[in-house]
Design a protein around this motif. Structure first.
Motif, PDB file in Angstrom:
ATOM      1  N   VAL A  58       0.826  -1.207   0.000  1.00 35.50           N
ATOM      2  CA  VAL A  58       0.000   0.000   0.000  1.00 35.50           C
ATOM      3  C   VAL A  58       0.865   1.263   0.000  1.00 35.50           C
ATOM      4  O   VAL A  58       0.740   2.125  -0.868  1.00 35.50           O
ATOM      5  N   LEU A  59       1.769   1.364   0.982  1.00 34.27           N
ATOM      6  CA  LEU A  59       2.582   2.576   1.103  1.00 34.27           C
ATOM      7  C   LEU A  59       3.682   2.628   0.051  1.00 34.27           C
ATOM      8  O   LEU A  59       4.108   3.705  -0.363  1.00 34.27           O
ATOM      9  N   GLY A  60       4.158   1.469  -0.373  1.00 28.80           N
ATOM     10  CA  GLY A  60       5.242   1.449  -1.358  1.00 28.80           C
ATOM     11  C   GLY A  60       4.717   1.448  -2.771  1.00 28.80           C
ATOM     12  O   GLY A  60       4.802   2.433  -3.499  1.00 28.80           O
ATOM     13  N   VAL A  61       4.150   0.317  -3.185  1.00 29.92           N
ATOM     14  CA  VAL A  61       3.710   0.152  -4.569  1.00 29.92           C
ATOM     15  C   VAL A  61       2.573   1.111  -4.901  1.00 29.92           C
ATOM     16  O   VAL A  61       2.616   1.850  -5.883  1.00 29.92           O
ATOM     17  N   GLY A  62       1.547   1.104  -4.036  1.00 31.81           N
ATOM     18  CA  GLY A  62       0.364   1.905  -4.333  1.00 31.81           C
ATOM     19  C   GLY A  62       0.644   3.392  -4.365  1.00 31.81           C
ATOM     20  O   GLY A  62       0.174   4.117  -5.235  1.00 31.81           O
ATOM     21  N   ALA A  63       1.444   3.844  -3.400  1.00 31.72           N
ATOM     22  CA  ALA A  63       1.643   5.285  -3.269  1.00 31.72           C
ATOM     23  C   ALA A  63       2.674   5.823  -4.245  1.00 31.72           C
ATOM     24  O   ALA A  63       2.652   7.000  -4.590  1.00 31.72           O
ATOM     25  N   ASN A  64       3.586   4.969  -4.701  1.00 30.99           N
ATOM     26  CA  ASN A  64       4.689   5.486  -5.525  1.00 30.99           C
ATOM     27  C   ASN A  64       4.563   5.200  -7.012  1.00 30.99           C
ATOM     28  O   ASN A  64       5.362   5.681  -7.800  1.00 30.99           O
ATOM     29  N   MET A  65       3.570   4.389  -7.365  1.00 33.84           N
ATOM     30  CA  MET A  65       3.471   3.974  -8.767  1.00 33.84           C
ATOM     31  C   MET A  65       3.394   5.177  -9.715  1.00 33.84           C
ATOM     32  O   MET A  65       4.003   5.197 -10.772  1.00 33.84           O
ATOM     33  N   PHE A  66       2.670   6.213  -9.288  1.00 38.18           N
ATOM     34  CA  PHE A  66       2.471   7.366 -10.178  1.00 38.18           C
ATOM     35  C   PHE A  66       3.459   8.496  -9.909  1.00 38.18           C
ATOM     36  O   PHE A  66       3.257   9.604 -10.366  1.00 38.18           O
ATOM     37  N   LYS A  67       4.498   8.183  -9.163  1.00 39.93           N
ATOM     38  CA  LYS A  67       5.446   9.227  -8.785  1.00 39.93           C
ATOM     39  C   LYS A  67       5.996   9.951 -10.018  1.00 39.93           C
ATOM     40  O   LYS A  67       6.058  11.169 -10.049  1.00 39.93           O
ATOM     41  N   LEU A  68       6.420   9.182 -11.012  1.00 40.02           N
ATOM     42  CA  LEU A  68       6.990   9.786 -12.214  1.00 40.02           C
ATOM     43  C   LEU A  68       5.927  10.010 -13.280  1.00 40.02           C
ATOM     44  O   LEU A  68       5.940  11.002 -13.998  1.00 40.02           O
ATOM     45  N   ALA A  69       4.997   9.060 -13.376  1.00 38.22           N
ATOM     46  CA  ALA A  69       4.019   9.122 -14.454  1.00 38.22           C
ATOM     47  C   ALA A  69       2.870  10.064 -14.123  1.00 38.22           C
ATOM     48  O   ALA A  69       2.115  10.448 -15.019  1.00 38.22           O
ATOM     49  N   GLY A  70       2.760  10.440 -12.855  1.00 37.20           N
ATOM     50  CA  GLY A  70       1.621  11.248 -12.433  1.00 37.20           C
ATOM     51  C   GLY A  70       1.523  12.575 -13.154  1.00 37.20           C
ATOM     52  O   GLY A  70       0.430  13.015 -13.514  1.00 37.20           O
ATOM     53  N   SER A  71       2.688  13.203 -13.405  1.00 40.29           N
ATOM     54  CA  SER A  71       2.634  14.529 -14.033  1.00 40.29           C
ATOM     55  C   SER A  71       2.025  14.449 -15.424  1.00 40.29           C
ATOM     56  O   SER A  71       1.331  15.368 -15.861  1.00 40.29           O
ATOM     57  N   VAL A  72       2.282  13.331 -16.114  1.00 31.78           N
ATOM     58  CA  VAL A  72       1.705  13.161 -17.448  1.00 31.78           C
ATOM     59  C   VAL A  72       0.180  13.137 -17.368  1.00 31.78           C
ATOM     60  O   VAL A  72      -0.512  13.800 -18.141  1.00 31.78           O
TER      61      VAL A  72
END
Lengths: 162, 116
Positions: A126-140
């Motif tokens: 939850v805190l790792g995979v779920g929260a960080n998946m969009f770290k780079l792709a989120g801005s797109v």
């Protein structure tokens, strides 16, 4: 010569202001050939799209789709390929060489998400995979959605759609 | 012929991305954001669909098509449902790409150990 420079590189920053350091670091950056990078980006990016075209033709032939219907499953397949290559550690090697050629296609988007997900796996699902998946792709996604919203509003105001 | 144009147009879009990296000195995240917004605006003035007809995957595989699909979903529902469609329709077309990326990435994170 090389060791002398390394020594200077190691000691000098201590007595330098941030501004001086910036100039110092810029001097030492390896010169990258813009032309060579562009050729690589063009060839690899073109090849990725060529593969995409092959997948699209397959969907059009196998499921009797037209070009636009085949677009979505094609993107999904390209993403799957990219995720597999990322898992094998191959994608990042290609990306280092190809620059924007692998970053601009949708495969680069999937690579950014997948590598972020794998990298933060140790912090938990939850805190790792779920929260960080969009770290780079989120801005797109954020900028795409906001831009699409304004384009839609403009169309609505101009009466093009409604 | 379709393959040739896919290669040239797709490569050309990546070339623009590389120029934004190297000449404008932008980070990858900035570059992607710019390309997505560009795709959205180009579809807004109605030029992206002809490009897809012309170049096939050369136009649908680069990230610009993500912006195009977002706008497309919004405009389709705008026509059908009125102004509320701009909000409800944005993810209509792109859901395949985003869902696939989320699902595959999650599954990958379950089974793969980070390298390097």
């Amino acid at each position: 010569m090389a060791t002398k420079e390394a020594q200077r590189g190691a000691y000098k920053p201590l007595s330098m202001s941030p501004k001086e350091y910036k100039a110092f670091a810029k001097n030492r950056e390896p010169a990258r050939s813009v032309f060579k990078n562009c050729v690589r980006a063009f060839v690899i990016g073109g090849l990725v799209c060529l593969i995409g075209q092959g997948v699209q033709q397959f969907f059009m032939a196998a499921f009797h789709m037209n070009e636009r219907q085949a677009g979505n499953p094609t993107v999904a397949v390209m993403i799957l390929i990219s995720v597999i290559l990322t898992c094998l550690g191959v994608y990042d090697k290609i990306a280092q060489w190809a620059g924007a050629g692998t970053a601009v296609p949708v495969t680069g988007f999937a690579n950014a998400m997948c590598s972020a997900a794998i990298e933060h796996r140790s912090e938990g699902l939850v805190l790792g995979v779920g929260a960080n998946m969009f770290k780079l792709a989120g801005s797109v996604i954020v900028f795409g959605v906001v831009a699409a919203f304004f384009v839609g509003i403009v169309h609505w105001l101009l009466g093009l759609g409604g | 012929m379709q393959y040739l144009w896919a290669f040239i147009v797709g490569g050309g879009i990546c070339l623009i991305g590389q120029l934004l990296f190297d000449v404008a000195k932008l980070t990858p995240a900035h570059t992607m954001a710019i390309l997505v917004v560009a795709g959205a605006v180009i579809d807004g003035i109605g030029w992206y669909e002809p490009l897809i007809d012309f170049a096939g995957a050369g136009a649908t595989v680069p990230i610009t098509s993500f912006g195009n699909s977002l706008v497309h979903g919004a405009l389709t529902e705008l026509k059908r449902d009125g102004w509320i469609g701009v909000i409800t329709g944005i993810f209509e077309v792109t859901s395949a790409g985003i869902s696939a990326a989320i699902i595959f990435s999650f599954l990958a994170a379950l089974v793969v150990k980070p390298k390097g």
